[in-house]
Each structure stands twice: as structure tokens, then as C-alpha cells.
Motif scaffolding. Structure first.
Motif, PDB file in Angstrom:
ATOM      1  N   UNK A  88       0.703  -1.252  -0.164  1.00  0.00           N
ATOM      2  CA  UNK A  88      -0.055   0.026  -0.039  1.00  0.00           C
ATOM      3  C   UNK A  88       0.887   1.265   0.050  1.00  0.00           C
ATOM      4  N   UNK A  89       0.672   2.119  -0.840  1.00  0.00           N
ATOM      5  CA  UNK A  89       1.413   3.253  -0.957  1.00  0.00           C
ATOM      6  C   UNK A  89       0.619   4.570  -1.504  1.00  0.00           C
ATOM      7  N   UNK A  90       1.209   5.567  -2.041  1.00  0.00           N
ATOM      8  CA  UNK A  90       0.521   6.675  -2.676  1.00  0.00           C
ATOM      9  C   UNK A  90       1.120   7.129  -3.759  1.00  0.00           C
ATOM     10  N   UNK A  91       0.374   7.679  -4.814  1.00  0.00           N
ATOM     11  CA  UNK A  91       0.981   8.343  -5.836  1.00  0.00           C
ATOM     12  C   UNK A  91       1.463   9.748  -5.410  1.00  0.00           C
ATOM     13  N   UNK A  92       2.167  10.374  -6.525  1.00  0.00           N
ATOM     14  CA  UNK A  92       2.687  11.637  -6.358  1.00  0.00           C
ATOM     15  C   UNK A  92       1.595  12.714  -5.999  1.00  0.00           C
ATOM     16  N   UNK A  93       0.161  12.506  -6.105  1.00  0.00           N
ATOM     17  CA  UNK A  93      -0.915  13.459  -6.086  1.00  0.00           C
ATOM     18  C   UNK A  93      -1.597  13.062  -4.670  1.00  0.00           C
ATOM     19  N   UNK A  94      -1.075  11.926  -3.839  1.00  0.00           N
ATOM     20  CA  UNK A  94      -1.294  11.725  -2.727  1.00  0.00           C
ATOM     21  C   UNK A  94      -2.417  10.911  -2.736  1.00  0.00           C
ATOM     22  N   UNK A 114      -4.122   6.927  -2.869  1.00  0.00           N
ATOM     23  CA  UNK A 114      -3.813   5.653  -2.344  1.00  0.00           C
ATOM     24  C   UNK A 114      -3.847   4.894  -3.618  1.00  0.00           C
ATOM     25  N   UNK A 115      -2.969   3.867  -3.512  1.00  0.00           N
ATOM     26  CA  UNK A 115      -2.842   2.635  -4.513  1.00  0.00           C
ATOM     27  C   UNK A 115      -1.992   1.764  -4.100  1.00  0.00           C
ATOM     28  N   UNK A 116      -2.009   0.218  -4.880  1.00  0.00           N
ATOM     29  CA  UNK A 116      -1.311  -0.653  -4.436  1.00  0.00           C
ATOM     30  C   UNK A 116      -0.266  -1.045  -5.737  1.00  0.00           C
ATOM     31  N   UNK A 117       0.844  -1.518  -5.105  1.00  0.00           N
ATOM     32  CA  UNK A 117       1.840  -1.912  -6.206  1.00  0.00           C
ATOM     33  C   UNK A 117       2.257  -3.313  -5.977  1.00  0.00           C
ATOM     34  N   UNK A 166      -8.657  -8.356  -7.986  1.00  0.00           N
ATOM     35  CA  UNK A 166      -9.707  -8.406  -7.051  1.00  0.00           C
ATOM     36  C   UNK A 166      -9.279  -8.612  -5.643  1.00  0.00           C
ATOM     37  N   UNK A 167      -9.428  -8.180  -4.627  1.00  0.00           N
ATOM     38  CA  UNK A 167     -10.258  -6.942  -4.602  1.00  0.00           C
ATOM     39  C   UNK A 167      -9.935  -5.411  -4.893  1.00  0.00           C
ATOM     40  N   UNK A 168      -8.488  -5.057  -4.911  1.00  0.00           N
ATOM     41  CA  UNK A 168      -7.929  -4.107  -4.821  1.00  0.00           C
ATOM     42  C   UNK A 168      -8.166  -3.010  -5.932  1.00  0.00           C
ATOM     43  N   UNK A 169      -8.665  -3.716  -7.037  1.00  0.00           N
ATOM     44  CA  UNK A 169      -9.031  -2.738  -8.330  1.00  0.00           C
ATOM     45  C   UNK A 169      -7.818  -2.386  -9.276  1.00  0.00           C
ATOM     46  N   UNK A 170      -6.711  -2.757  -8.974  1.00  0.00           N
ATOM     47  CA  UNK A 170      -5.444  -2.338  -9.636  1.00  0.00           C
ATOM     48  C   UNK A 170      -5.667  -3.029 -11.188  1.00  0.00           C
ATOM     49  N   UNK A 171      -5.175  -2.274 -12.202  1.00  0.00           N
ATOM     50  CA  UNK A 171      -5.069  -2.816 -13.447  1.00  0.00           C
ATOM     51  C   UNK A 171      -3.715  -2.845 -13.958  1.00  0.00           C
ATOM     52  N   UNK A 204     -11.009   5.175   0.312  1.00  0.00           N
ATOM     53  CA  UNK A 204     -11.695   4.479  -0.972  1.00  0.00           C
ATOM     54  C   UNK A 204     -10.454   4.452  -1.800  1.00  0.00           C
ATOM     55  N   UNK A 205     -10.012   3.208  -2.315  1.00  0.00           N
ATOM     56  CA  UNK A 205      -8.924   3.170  -3.303  1.00  0.00           C
ATOM     57  C   UNK A 205      -9.481   3.260  -4.583  1.00  0.00           C
ATOM     58  N   UNK A 206      -8.797   3.764  -5.497  1.00  0.00           N
ATOM     59  CA  UNK A 206      -9.060   3.943  -7.118  1.00  0.00           C
ATOM     60  C   UNK A 206      -9.586   2.704  -7.670  1.00  0.00           C
ATOM     61  N   UNK A 207     -10.601   2.515  -8.231  1.00  0.00           N
ATOM     62  CA  UNK A 207     -11.368   1.084  -8.835  1.00  0.00           C
ATOM     63  C   UNK A 207     -10.706   1.217 -10.308  1.00  0.00           C
TER      64      UNK A 207
END
Length: 410
Positions: free
Chosen positions: A144-150, A152-155, A180-185, A325-328
Motif C-alpha cells: 500500500x502506497x500513494x501516488x505523487x498526487x497523494x 492511495x494505490x497498491x503495487x 480483485x479486490x484492490x481494483x488495480x489494472x 476508498x482505493x481507486x477502482x
């Protein structure tokens, strides 16, 4: 819109698993509550699929049925048109669902005691397939981390993955793409790095791409086969299905792409040990119609689901800003972090079901990193989502949770 995504369905008494499960948990619930848990849709099926089944029934004999050339062509052409990679018909092994295919892949392509890598928090049958079949569950947790714009997202944790892949006892990785479930593409670069690690260390990749069609605007699914070299085909198996995309999971139709002859033979041999591996006869006309006549329906669905996600995210920001709420990017399943409330998993589940009358998928069932999260199924009419979130806020106010901890402030 051309298609109906607003009619509110009542699936009580139809055998719907998630509706029956809701009433098992709350037998006195009454009417009007719609569960937002198990990943099927609260929408009508595409009319083209229903019509195709009806037309097929006119002259059909409901006996044992093999895949036709038309079925195989539809599966191949869909991947080419929608996802930009070219398969061969003979690569396809039909199975009665992606989950049976995952179990069979573990059973037929690894041996007892082998390590199988999964990336939690992830769809829980992945882990079940490993442990049930006497293999060793090896976790490569997402970060779990954050992008430059703050935001949240997963990598993926590639350093940890490389360490796990270097262990010769670990022979398979089950990839969830989209996740599924974190919504990353996953991006092409991420998939290429994963393949580099796995192929170098002789780890076969079983890619569950069942949500590959459910990609939100601004994102693009990269099929793992589109970044693979021919020499890597012996390390890849891809599980696809029309079931999530077109809400036909009950027809048990999946197309598993296995490009390497030896791997395919081993996979097929594993299916011979399972007496009920064949598709039911309705799966074939339904899949053909889905993959040849329902593009417009899918395009409208994605707009509806995307709008529902934006509504959910805006609602939470306004009333429960402590809920992350994480990006979907893909799927129709929103992943939300309620850990700021400080509740145990048992307390959070009880609050959702008894106080808010919200029947979701609890985050802890997805394994490490899922505790304190909730998964919302957004494939539902907007009014269902609005009512569900209003109950959530009302219950939070009553319990003085989060934003309302010091009283009714909103």
C-alpha cells in the motif's frame, strides 16, 4: 441509455447465493435490502444472451455438448478485438468456471508440497486451491502506497517476489489481473517485470483475467499474453470467462488459454480426474452471443459502474472522509479501508450487518492486509447504492464512529 440498468431486481427465492446468504445471516430482515457482496450483478442480463438461449432451445437436444467451432472462434476473436492479442483455437480448454480451472492448474501443474505464490489481499479461492490440494501457500503481499498526487494505490513487491521465486520449491504464481479486490489494472511494465522474474526462476504463471473486460474509463487492460514472448508460453496459462462481464456465472462458461502443448496436455489430464468438468449446454450459445452481440451493452455497463464508483468516492469524502476508498481501475468492486474506526474485524462485520444493514464482502476473507476493509459490489442500480450508503452514515452517526465520534457534525 439503450439498456436497462435502473430496474431494481428482487432475487428473493430464486436461489441467488448472495441473497440467500444475506437472509441466512438476518432471517428477519424483511424486504428492500439488496446485498452488495458476491460478485454478480444486480442488473438484467443482456437481452441478446437471453434471446440466443431461447433461439437455441427451439431445436436443441439437451445432451452432452462439446465446444463448437463457433464457440472457439468467438472466444479467440473477443480477445483479439477487445484486448489486442491473437490466440489459437486449439489453445482453449473449456472449463465449468475459472475457480475449477485454478484448482485444476494447481493439481495438474504442481506436486504436493510445492509452493504456490499468491498476492494478498486477493480473491480467497486462490489460497483455498493451494491449501486444499496439499501445496504450500507462499504470500507476496501487495504494498500500500500513494501516488505523487497523494491518492492511495497498491503495487507489487517485486523485491519480495524475486526472493520467493528464487526458492526452487516455489513453482507457481497465481496472478489476479485485474486485481480483485484492490481494483488495480496492472501495466505492461509491471506484467513484463513479473514475467521476467517467474520465467527466469521456472515459476509458471496462472493469470486469472476474468475481470479483463471490466476496465474503467482512462485505464486499459494489458493481457499477459500481449507482453509474453513465444519462448515463455510454457510458463503461462490464462483463465478467461464471459461470466463476470455479462452476469452469466450460473452458466459456468470459461475459456482457459494454454498455449504450450505439454502444459495443455497436463492441464487436460487433470480435468479427466474431475467427473464434472464439462460446460453445460447453455454455456455455448450464451458465450457466442456475449462475445459477438453484446459490445454495446458492456460499454454502457462500464459507464454505469464508473459513475457509481465516483458517487461512492464523493459520498465517502463528504460524510466519512476517514474511510479511504482505493481507486477502482478495473472490476466493479470497490475497496474501502475502515481501519480509522478502530474496530476489530468482528466488530466491523457486526456493525455493517446489524447496524447499517449492509451485506458486503469483509476484507479479512481476502487474506493478509484485508482486515478492516470492506468490498462494495457496485454493479447495482444507483438508488440501491444511495440507500446503502445512507444507511451506513446513519448507523455511523448513531454509533458515533469516525467523523461522528464527537457527535453529529454532518
Amino acid at each position: 441509455m439503450k439498456y436497462d440498468f435502473t430496474t431494481r431486481l428482487n432475487r428473493t427465492g430464486t436461489g441467488s447465493f448472495k441473497w440467500d446468504e444475506m437472509y441466512r445471516k438476518a432471517p428477519d430482515l424483511g424486504s428492500g435490502i439488496v446485498p452488495l457482496s458476491v460478485a454478480d450483478m444486480e442488473f438484467k442480463n443482456p437481452p441478446q444472451i437471453k434471446q440466443a438461449i431461447a433461439d437455441w432451445l427451439d431445436d436443441a437436444v439437451l445432451g452432452y455438448t462439446d465446444p463448437t467451432d463457433e464457440f472457439l472462434d468467438a472466444c479467440v476473436d473477443w480477445q483479439r478485438r477487445r484486448h489486442g492479442w491473437q490466440a489459437e483455437r486449439h489453445w482453449i480448454v473449456p472449463t465449468a468456471g475459472v475457480v475449477p480451472a485454478l484448482f485444476n492448474a494447481v493439481r495438474s501443474l504442481t506436486k504436493p508440497g510445492d509452493g504456490v505464490i499468491v498476492q494478498p489481499p486477493v480473491y480467497y479461492p486462490f489460497s483455498k486451491a493451494v491449501t486444499t490440494l496439499d501445496r504450500t501457500l507462499v504470500t507476496n503481499p501487495l504494498l500500500r502506497t500513494t501516488r505523487d498526487d497523494g491518492s492511495p494505490y497498491y503495487q507489487m513487491d517485486f523485491e519480495d517476489l524475486e526472493l520467493k521465486a528464487q526458492d526452487p520449491n516455489n513453482t507457481m504464481l497465481i496472478l489476479c489481473s485485474p486485481h480483485n479486490p484492490v481494483g488495480r489494472v496492472w501495466s505492461a511494465a509491471e506484467l513484463r517485470r513479473l514475467l521476467d522474474i517467474c520465467v527466469k526462476n521456472d515459476v509458471i504463471v496462472v493469470a486469472d483475467e476474468i475481470h479483463d473486460d471490466l476496465i474503467m474509463p482512462g485505464h486499459k487492460h494489458t493481457a499477459i499474453m500481449s507482453v509474453a514472448d513465444v519462448g515463455e508460453y510454457d510458463h503461462i496459462l490464462v483463465a478467461t470467462a464471459p461470466s463476470k462481464t455479462f452476469n452469466i456465472a450460473g452458466l459456468q462458461a470459461s475459456a482457459i488459454f494454454v498455449p504450450n502443448d505439454d502444459v495443455r496436455d497436463r492441464f487436460r489430464h487433470g480435468l479427466e480426474l474431475v467427473p464434472s468438468s464439462e460446460l453445460n449446454c447453455f454455456a455455448y450459445p450464451a458465450t457466442i452471443a456475449a462475445y459477438t452481440k453484446c459490445d454495446d451493452w458492456l460499454d454502457e455497463l462500464i459507464q454505469v459502474v464508473s459513475a457509481n464508483f465516483e458517487f461512492l468516492r464523493g459520498f465517502m469524502a463528504s460524510y466519512l472522509p476517514e474511510v479511504v476508498v482505493y481507486p477502482m481501475e478495473g472490476t466493479y468492486l470497490a475497496w474501502a479501508d475502515f481501519n480509522a474506526w478502530g474496530l476489530s474485524t468482528e466488530e466491523l462485520e457486526s456493525f455493517m450487518e446489524k447496524d447499517a444493514l449492509l451485506f458486503l464482502d469483509e476484507g479479512y476473507v481476502f487474506g493478509k492486509g484485508g482486515a478492516g476493509f470492506e468490498r462494495f459490489n457496485l454493479a447495482c442500480p444507483r438508488d440501491v447504492l444511495e440507500e446503502s450508503l445512507e444507511r451506513l452514515v446513519h448507523a455511523a452517526k448513531v454509533r458515533r464512529l469516525g467523523s461522528f465520534a464527537e457527535g453529529d457534525q454532518a
